[in-house]
Design an enzyme around this catalytic site. Structure first.
Site, PDB file in Angstrom:
ATOM      1  N   TYR A   1      40.173  29.893  72.421  1.00 28.84           N
ATOM      2  CA  TYR A   1      39.539  30.256  73.690  1.00 28.84           C
ATOM      3  C   TYR A   1      40.114  29.469  74.862  1.00 28.84           C
ATOM      4  CZ  TYR A   1      35.883  32.784  71.125  1.00 28.84           C
ATOM      5  OH  TYR A   1      35.202  33.663  70.322  1.00 28.84           O
TER       6      TYR A   1
ATOM      7  N   LYS B   1      39.980  28.680  58.019  1.00 30.53           N
ATOM      8  CA  LYS B   1      40.824  29.769  57.509  1.00 30.53           C
ATOM      9  C   LYS B   1      42.140  29.115  57.108  1.00 30.53           C
ATOM     10  CE  LYS B   1      41.531  34.195  56.803  1.00 30.53           C
ATOM     11  NZ  LYS B   1      40.831  34.944  55.750  1.00 30.53           N
TER      12      LYS B   1
ATOM     13  N   ASP C   1      35.824  34.136  56.099  1.00 36.14           N
ATOM     14  CA  ASP C   1      35.430  35.468  55.627  1.00 36.14           C
ATOM     15  C   ASP C   1      34.359  35.341  54.544  1.00 36.14           C
ATOM     16  OD1 ASP C   1      37.553  34.191  54.388  1.00 36.14           O
ATOM     17  OD2 ASP C   1      38.586  36.015  53.778  1.00 36.14           O
TER      18      ASP C   1
ATOM     19  N   ASP D   1      31.474  31.112  67.204  1.00 38.96           N
ATOM     20  CA  ASP D   1      30.938  32.132  68.103  1.00 38.96           C
ATOM     21  C   ASP D   1      30.394  33.299  67.276  1.00 38.96           C
ATOM     22  OD1 ASP D   1      30.431  33.782  70.236  1.00 38.96           O
ATOM     23  OD2 ASP D   1      32.503  33.962  70.906  1.00 38.96           O
TER      24      ASP D   1
ATOM     25  N   ASP E   1      26.163  34.090  65.892  1.00 34.07           N
ATOM     26  CA  ASP E   1      25.449  35.336  66.211  1.00 34.07           C
ATOM     27  C   ASP E   1      24.980  36.031  64.941  1.00 34.07           C
ATOM     28  OD1 ASP E   1      25.660  35.021  68.912  1.00 34.07           O
ATOM     29  OD2 ASP E   1      26.611  36.964  69.280  1.00 34.07           O
TER      30      ASP E   1
END
Ligand code: NAD
Length: 360
Positions: free
Chosen positions: A135, A190, A222, A246, A250
């Site tokens: 980001y 990851k 994942d 992020d 959620d």
């Protein structure tokens, strides 16, 4: 204690008004000062994060933030969009650690999309690194590709990067938080594909050696996304980078039934923090007086605990929220048959009454 109050856009103004009511009923001395942020600041001053707002936030012990954004600003240049105010505050205040508890309240077990037995008693803490990763990484942009699958064609690119100190400090935050809970940390990465996250995994493991009393395990993102819906109670403290955090936070939010219930805290190294609900400005219901103010009210409790050193006051608010839920009061987002539907203000008033009754 100085608190900067930045209600923002959409339901931000409605829910922050209720949170301020709750703050004011506590027998504590605060200086509260409000300023415009997001679309409201753009309308008034031509920028989503005016200098005066940033200065107010910088000088405060804590920032109470509502939400920013509206679809009507989607065509603005990126740096003028309301959401840039949040990124600007995070960057300028150095708010690198985002705490997102996902707690399923007993009375709201039925509001989750998962079976009750999977989420009853759920209490996990997601710690998301907030100022690094893809980001913020440079370079980024659009250009004509010189290599890759389609040289000569237009392409866009971002840069994923983490430095050792950035990973170390968020890892320390996670291990210290775990010490106050059940002493388990899951670091999500990851590492099988990304160099950045192999480095993340290595550095978190090194920091973990300094906390022999805390159990550390690693999980690919994942798999973490799957496990959160398969067996969320397996987690306690989950720490991860900015982008994975992020998305996973959620996902965890929805496990609890409504995003309208979830507070968040973003802290810097000096425990100065920005406190906000996990949801956005909900333009679809703004101005109707139906938004759930509880996430913002619970953010005030986090503010009292993390930045203002008032744990008893925080507990009074959290107990009051449980009381109003136990009394059957529900805003539309958490309503179910047999409960009493109330609006934003009535919910705020009920919490104020419960805080007043419950002097600890
Ligand atoms: P959103 O979180 O605003 O809304 C998603 C859904 O949840 C909507 O149906 C909304 O009505 C509902 N909802 C959200 N909060 C609620 C509450 N307190 N009570 C009841 N229902 C609630 O997400 P979105 O619709 O994707 O985004 C709307 C705007 O908010 C966009 O401009 C987006 O950029 C912005 N946004 C801001 C923040 C922030 O300020 N931190 C975070 C996310 C999105």
């Amino acid at each position: 204690m100085k608190i900067a109050v930045l209600p923002g856009d959409g339901i931000g103004t409605e829910i922050v008004a209720e949170a301020v009511k709750v703050l004011k009923v506590l027998d504590l001395r605060f200086e509260l000062e409000s300023a415009l942020v997001g679309g409201a600041a753009f309308e008034a001053h031509g920028h989503p994060l005016p200098d005066a707002t940033l200065k107010l936030a910088r000088d405060a012990d804590a920032v109470l933030f509502g939400a920013v954004g509206d679809w009507k600003y989607d065509r603005l240049e990126r740096h003028l969009r309301p959401e840039q105010a949040i990124l600007g505050l995070r960057k300028n205040l150095g708010l690198f650690a985002n705490f997102r508890p996902a707690i399923c309240y007993e009375q709201l077990v039925g509001a989750s999309s998962l079976r009750p037995e999977l989420i009853a008693g759920l209490d996990i803490l997601i710690i998301r690194e907030l100022t690094g990763d893809i980001y913020f990484g440079q370079p980024r942009g659009r250009r004509t590709a010189v290599d890759g699958h389609f040289p000569g064609d237009e392409e866009a690119f971002d840069t994923m990067r983490y430095s050792r100190p950035e990973i170390e400090r968020i890892a320390h935050v996670a291990f210290q938080a775990a010490r106050k809970r059940s002493k388990r940390v899951t670091s999500v990465d990851k590492a099988n594909v990304l160099e950045t996250f192999q480095f993340w995994k290595d550095v978190v493991s090194e920091v973990g050696l300094l906390y022999p009393d805390v159990a550390l395990d690693h999980m690919y993102v994942d798999n973490a996304a799957m496990q959160l819906v398969k067996a969320p109670k397996k987690f306690d403290v989950l720490v991860t980078g900015n982008m994975f955090g992020d998305i996973l936070s959620d996902e965890a939010a929805m496990l609890t039934g409504s995003i309208g219930m979830l507070p968040s805290a973003s802290l810097n190294a000096g425990n100065q923090g920005l406190y906000e609900p996990s949801h956005g400005s909900a333009p679809d219901i703004a101005g109707q007086g139906v938004a759930n103010p509880l996430a913002t009210i619970l953010s005030v409790a986090m503010m009292l605990r993390f930045s203002l050193n008032q744990p008893e006051a925080a507990q009074r608010i959290e107990a009051a929220v449980k009381d109003v839920l136990a009394a059957g009061l529900r805003t539309g987002d958490i309503y179910s048959e047999g409960t009493t539907r109330v609006g934003t203000q009535a919910m705020g008033d009920a919490v104020v009454a419960a805080v007043t009754n419950n002097k600890g």
